[in-house]
Design a protein around this motif. Structure first.
Motif, mmCIF file in Angstrom:
data_model
loop_
_atom_site.group_PDB
_atom_site.id
_atom_site.type_symbol
_atom_site.label_atom_id
_atom_site.label_comp_id
_atom_site.label_asym_id
_atom_site.label_seq_id
_atom_site.Cartn_x
_atom_site.Cartn_y
_atom_site.Cartn_z
ATOM 1 N N HIS A 150 1.020 -9.751 -6.125
ATOM 2 C CA HIS A 150 0.239 -10.256 -7.092
ATOM 3 C C HIS A 150 -0.489 -9.016 -7.702
ATOM 4 O O HIS A 150 -0.832 -7.899 -7.149
ATOM 5 C CB HIS A 150 -0.410 -11.311 -6.852
ATOM 6 N N ASP A 152 -4.818 -8.574 -8.783
ATOM 7 C CA ASP A 152 -5.988 -9.309 -8.661
ATOM 8 C C ASP A 152 -6.665 -9.474 -10.029
ATOM 9 O O ASP A 152 -7.377 -10.758 -9.906
ATOM 10 C CB ASP A 152 -7.042 -8.269 -7.784
ATOM 11 N N HIS A 238 0.283 -5.651 -5.405
ATOM 12 C CA HIS A 238 0.202 -5.720 -3.806
ATOM 13 C C HIS A 238 0.699 -6.918 -2.969
ATOM 14 O O HIS A 238 0.545 -8.013 -3.991
ATOM 15 C CB HIS A 238 -1.194 -5.256 -3.327
HETATM 16 FE FE FE2 Z 1 -5.307 -9.019 -3.747
#
Ligand code: FE2
Length: 291
Positions: A150, A152, A238
């Protein structure tokens, strides 16, 4: 925490920075112990929120939304059996604690508002970073779940995009116990999805159909010893794998957004006005914390 010169060009190029030895081991151990104590004191009978990123719809129950301004424990996906009883000890069943530890718990507050962290934020170009979200990720031995690939900024969207993650290894992190994996340079690929709060609950809105890198083949592991700070650009894809080892891999993550950026009302995380956001370098206000 240790002060050091940062490679701002590397951050711009790669979308992440690894600062080994940033936090003292004693401080890491203190936060681990504090997280254990919070988990210990948590009553699983009252609230049984489960945390997962694997499903399209993350659990968006009241407890999850309320955790924006509180300290709440979330259980592993398969922590409970069919009868609703914990399969193993409570302390070994917690997935994470979130999301206002940095403003409500004195130990996490001291760690989060340490001037050395504010210096890192300034060095990578953040002007007025507001600490908006914090979490302890337990990564329990054997059952500590995967966190899907994903960005952030999907979960903490601002216009322009400013969210920055500060991820601290409180214990050694390696491939075997579910360390971070990143896509170097992947932050230049644009935002794929936005996680929106709506009348019918939380939904993922696609803004760019380009797929995120495939885990783990298109990612690189970030194996680091305890005390390391990994700085993550809000657009950097990540991922972290399940912990397949016999030892826990605890981490603390703090996220900041710029004060000047627009923070939409549809973001899942909406702070209670009685708990205003503070800048990273803002010294603790004891009067509020002691209330
Ligand atoms: Fe994250």
């Amino acid at each position: 925490m240790t002060r050091r010169i940062l490679d701002r060009d590397a951050y711009a190029r790669d979308g992440f920075l690894v600062l080994e030895g940033f936090a003292e081991l004693a401080a890491c151990r203190r936060l681990c112990a504090r997280a254990e104590a919070i988990a210990d004191a948590f009553d699983p009978g009252a609230q049984r929120s489960i945390f997962t990123t694997r499903e399209q719809t993350r659990r968006s129950d009241d407890a999850f939304l309320a955790s924006a301004s509180g300290i709440h424990c979330f259980f592993e996906e398969d922590a409970f059996d069919e009868a609703g009883a914990l399969r193993q000890a409570k302390a070994a069943s917690i997935n994470k604690i979130g999301h206002a530890l940095h403003d409500l718990d004195p130990d996490f507050e001291r760690f989060s508002y340490d001037p050395a962290l504010a210096e890192v934020a300034a060095a990578i170009g953040l002007r007025e970073p507001l600490a908006i979200q914090s979490m302890v990720i337990f990564k329990q031995p054997q059952i500590g779940g995967e966190v899907g690939c994903h960005q952030d900024a999907t979960f903490l969207y601002t216009d322009p995009i400013t969210v920055t993650g500060f991820w601290f290894a409180l214990e050694d992190a390696h491939v075997g116990n579910g360390c971070l994996w990143v896509a170097p340079g992947g932050h230049r690929g644009g935002l794929r999805q936005r996680f929106r709060r709506g009348a019918g609950g939380m939904t993922f809105e696609t803004v760019d159909r380009a797929p995120l890198p495939r885990a783990p083949d298109e990612l690189r592991p970030v194996e680091v010893p305890a005390g390391t700070l990994v700085v993550l650009h809000g657009l950097l894809p990540h991922w972290s794998d399940q912990n397949r080892s016999a030892a826990r891999r605890m981490a603390y993550a703090l996220h900041c957004v710029e004060a000047g950026a627009d923070y939409p009302a549809w973001n899942w995380l909406q702070r209670d006005p009685s708990l205003p956001l503070r800048r990273l370098d803002r010294i603790a206000r004891r009067d509020r914390l002691d209330r």
